[in-house]
Design a protein around this motif. Structure first.
Motif, short mmCIF file in Angstrom:
data_model
loop_
_atom_site.label_atom_id
_atom_site.label_comp_id
_atom_site.label_asym_id
_atom_site.label_seq_id
_atom_site.Cartn_x
_atom_site.Cartn_y
_atom_site.Cartn_z
N MET A 1 0.84 -1.18 0.00
CA MET A 1 0.00 0.00 0.00
C MET A 1 0.88 1.24 0.00
O MET A 1 1.85 1.32 0.72
N SER A 2 0.48 2.21 -0.76
CA SER A 2 1.32 3.39 -0.92
C SER A 2 1.08 4.44 0.15
O SER A 2 1.91 5.31 0.37
N GLY A 3 -0.06 4.41 0.82
CA GLY A 3 -0.38 5.42 1.81
C GLY A 3 -1.02 6.65 1.19
O GLY A 3 -1.43 7.56 1.88
N LEU A 4 -1.13 6.69 -0.13
CA LEU A 4 -1.75 7.81 -0.83
C LEU A 4 -3.26 7.57 -0.89
O LEU A 4 -3.71 6.53 -1.33
N HIS A 5 -4.03 8.53 -0.39
CA HIS A 5 -5.48 8.41 -0.41
C HIS A 5 -6.04 9.35 -1.46
O HIS A 5 -5.66 10.51 -1.54
N VAL A 6 -6.95 8.84 -2.26
CA VAL A 6 -7.63 9.64 -3.27
C VAL A 6 -9.10 9.67 -2.88
O VAL A 6 -9.73 8.63 -2.71
N PHE A 7 -9.65 10.87 -2.71
CA PHE A 7 -11.03 11.01 -2.29
C PHE A 7 -11.88 11.48 -3.46
O PHE A 7 -11.50 12.37 -4.21
N THR A 8 -13.05 10.87 -3.59
CA THR A 8 -13.96 11.26 -4.65
C THR A 8 -14.60 12.60 -4.32
O THR A 8 -14.66 13.01 -3.15
N ALA A 9 -15.10 13.27 -5.33
CA ALA A 9 -15.80 14.55 -5.13
C ALA A 9 -17.01 14.34 -4.23
O ALA A 9 -17.31 15.18 -3.37
N GLU A 10 -17.70 13.22 -4.39
CA GLU A 10 -18.87 12.91 -3.55
C GLU A 10 -18.47 12.78 -2.08
O GLU A 10 -19.13 13.33 -1.19
N TYR A 11 -17.37 12.08 -1.82
CA TYR A 11 -16.90 11.91 -0.45
C TYR A 11 -16.53 13.26 0.16
O TYR A 11 -16.89 13.55 1.30
N LEU A 12 -15.83 14.09 -0.58
CA LEU A 12 -15.44 15.40 -0.07
C LEU A 12 -16.65 16.28 0.20
O LEU A 12 -16.71 16.99 1.22
N ALA A 13 -17.64 16.24 -0.68
CA ALA A 13 -18.86 17.03 -0.48
C ALA A 13 -19.59 16.55 0.78
O ALA A 13 -20.07 17.37 1.59
N ARG A 14 -19.68 15.24 0.97
CA ARG A 14 -20.33 14.69 2.16
C ARG A 14 -19.57 15.09 3.42
O ARG A 14 -20.16 15.44 4.44
N SER A 15 -18.25 15.08 3.35
CA SER A 15 -17.42 15.45 4.50
C SER A 15 -17.64 16.91 4.89
O SER A 15 -17.65 17.24 6.07
N ARG A 16 -17.81 17.77 3.91
CA ARG A 16 -18.02 19.20 4.19
C ARG A 16 -19.34 19.45 4.93
O ARG A 16 -19.48 20.46 5.61
N ARG A 17 -20.28 18.55 4.78
CA ARG A 17 -21.59 18.71 5.43
C ARG A 17 -21.62 18.12 6.85
O ARG A 17 -22.63 18.24 7.53
N MET A 18 -20.52 17.54 7.30
CA MET A 18 -20.49 16.94 8.63
C MET A 18 -20.56 18.01 9.71
O MET A 18 -19.95 19.06 9.58
N SER A 19 -21.29 17.71 10.77
CA SER A 19 -21.35 18.63 11.90
C SER A 19 -20.03 18.56 12.67
O SER A 19 -19.26 17.60 12.54
N ALA A 20 -19.79 19.57 13.50
CA ALA A 20 -18.58 19.58 14.32
C ALA A 20 -18.55 18.36 15.23
O ALA A 20 -17.50 17.74 15.43
N GLU A 21 -19.71 17.98 15.77
CA GLU A 21 -19.79 16.80 16.64
C GLU A 21 -19.40 15.54 15.87
O GLU A 21 -18.69 14.69 16.38
N SER A 22 -19.87 15.41 14.64
CA SER A 22 -19.53 14.24 13.83
C SER A 22 -18.04 14.20 13.52
O SER A 22 -17.44 13.12 13.54
#
Length: 78
Positions: A1-22
């Motif tokens: 495993m290279s340790g390089l993570h590639v995030f999809t646009a959908e994942y990033l958009a979902r992450s931006r909507r997370m509450s501070a508690e989450s």
């Protein structure tokens, strides 16, 4: 495993909507999963012999103990 993570646009958009508690809960879970030594638990599971043999062979070719690779795949999946 290279340790390089590639995030999809959908994942990033979902992450931006997370509450501070989450976000805090995620970070705490991540810290508990990856930080420091934790006691291990012996488990038993049935794996088809050809699958296990192939897995052990591939792990050996990469110079990785096969059980360590199983744990790495479990962490990655989480």
């Amino acid at each position: 495993m290279s340790g390089l993570h590639v995030f999809t646009a959908e994942y990033l958009a979902r992450s931006r909507r997370m509450s501070a508690e989450s976000v805090l809960r995620y970070l705490e879970d991540y810290r508990r999963l990856h930080g420091g030594a934790h006691p291990s638990r012996l488990i038993s599971m049935k794996v088809p012999e050809p699958l296990l043999s192939a897995f052990k062979e591939k792990a050996g070719l990469h110079g990785v103990p096969y059980q360590s690779q199983i744990k790495a795949l479990m962490r990655e999946w989480l």
